[in-house]
Design a protein around this motif. Structure first.
Motif, PDB file in Angstrom:
ATOM      1  N   LEU A 110      -8.602   5.029   0.080  1.00 51.67           N
ATOM      2  CA  LEU A 110      -9.719   4.681  -0.782  1.00 51.67           C
ATOM      3  C   LEU A 110     -10.706   3.791  -0.049  1.00 51.67           C
ATOM      4  N   ASN A 111     -10.226   2.828   0.710  1.00 51.94           N
ATOM      5  CA  ASN A 111     -11.105   1.932   1.463  1.00 51.94           C
ATOM      6  C   ASN A 111     -11.950   2.720   2.457  1.00 51.94           C
ATOM      7  N   LEU A 149      -5.643   2.960  -7.778  1.00 50.30           N
ATOM      8  CA  LEU A 149      -6.027   3.637  -6.536  1.00 50.30           C
ATOM      9  C   LEU A 149      -6.102   5.141  -6.744  1.00 50.30           C
ATOM     10  N   ILE A 150      -5.089   5.699  -7.400  1.00 49.91           N
ATOM     11  CA  ILE A 150      -5.074   7.146  -7.673  1.00 49.91           C
ATOM     12  C   ILE A 150      -6.268   7.538  -8.527  1.00 49.91           C
ATOM     13  N   ASP A 151      -6.541   6.775  -9.568  1.00 48.81           N
ATOM     14  CA  ASP A 151      -7.675   7.072 -10.452  1.00 48.81           C
ATOM     15  C   ASP A 151      -8.992   7.082  -9.691  1.00 48.81           C
ATOM     16  N   GLN A 152      -9.178   6.104  -8.817  1.00 45.86           N
ATOM     17  CA  GLN A 152     -10.426   6.024  -8.049  1.00 45.86           C
ATOM     18  C   GLN A 152     -10.521   7.158  -7.020  1.00 45.86           C
ATOM     19  N   LEU A 153      -9.426   7.511  -6.400  1.00 45.99           N
ATOM     20  CA  LEU A 153      -9.438   8.624  -5.440  1.00 45.99           C
ATOM     21  C   LEU A 153      -9.760   9.936  -6.132  1.00 45.99           C
ATOM     22  N   ARG A 154      -9.300  10.116  -7.347  1.00 43.71           N
ATOM     23  CA  ARG A 154      -9.609  11.342  -8.105  1.00 43.71           C
ATOM     24  C   ARG A 154     -11.094  11.441  -8.443  1.00 43.71           C
ATOM     25  N   ASP A 198       0.855  -1.178   0.000  1.00 45.18           N
ATOM     26  CA  ASP A 198       0.000   0.000   0.000  1.00 45.18           C
ATOM     27  C   ASP A 198       0.894   1.232   0.000  1.00 45.18           C
ATOM     28  N   VAL A 199       1.245   1.700  -1.196  1.00 46.42           N
ATOM     29  CA  VAL A 199       2.141   2.835  -1.335  1.00 46.42           C
ATOM     30  C   VAL A 199       1.441   4.102  -0.855  1.00 46.42           C
ATOM     31  N   ASN A 200       2.081   4.821   0.056  1.00 45.72           N
ATOM     32  CA  ASN A 200       1.573   6.090   0.579  1.00 45.72           C
ATOM     33  C   ASN A 200       0.198   5.989   1.222  1.00 45.72           C
ATOM     34  N   GLY A 201      -0.216   4.803   1.623  1.00 48.87           N
ATOM     35  CA  GLY A 201      -1.512   4.659   2.279  1.00 48.87           C
ATOM     36  C   GLY A 201      -2.695   4.872   1.357  1.00 48.87           C
ATOM     37  N   LEU A 202      -2.477   4.783   0.042  1.00 46.12           N
ATOM     38  CA  LEU A 202      -3.559   5.039  -0.916  1.00 46.12           C
ATOM     39  C   LEU A 202      -4.700   4.046  -0.770  1.00 46.12           C
TER      40      LEU A 202
END
Length: 121
Positions: free
Chosen positions: A15-16, A114-119, A7-11
């Motif tokens: 998201l979870n 993960l980044i895409d979903q957080l955006r 889990d890089v940088n807690g992403l």
């Protein structure tokens, strides 16, 4: 036998916490990709010799399965092929690290998903 995608940088945790449904979708997509890569040619060692790990006609590859967020091999000799093993005459066979390579190839994809979903949130 198992390996974990870091889990890089807690992403993943972020998201979870924000959207468990989107997090589960990312996990399932990435596990399916690890499974598919393992089933593809070159994804899992295959031997045609009955006396060698990998089994005849790709038994190790055929034993690869996915259940929810878990991907793994059912053959009991999978860890020996992955991590290496001693031989009866005292030698050592290096591990092929096929699962480790598969997971490592997936890590940047997982991170980007993960980044895409957080955006989107």
């Amino acid at each position: 036998m198992g390996l974990v995608i870091r889990d890089v940088n807690g992403l993943a945790e972020k998201l979870n916490r924000l959207s468990h449904v989107r997090f589960e979708a990312v996990i399932m997509k990435n596990m399916a990709q690890i499974y598919n890569r393992g089933k593809a040619d070159g994804g899992t060692p295959v031997s045609t010799e009955k006396t060698r790990p990998g089994g005849p006609h790709g038994e190790l590859r055929m034993s690869l399965g996915q259940s929810g967020d878990t991907v793994g091999y059912a053959k009991d000799y999978a860890p020996h092929v992955e991590y290496g093993h001693r031989t009866v005459n005292g030698g050592y066979v290096e591990g092929q690290r096929f699962l480790q390579r598969n997971v490592k190839a997936q890590e940047p994809i997982f991170r980007q998903d993960l980044i895409d979903q957080l955006r989107k949130l």
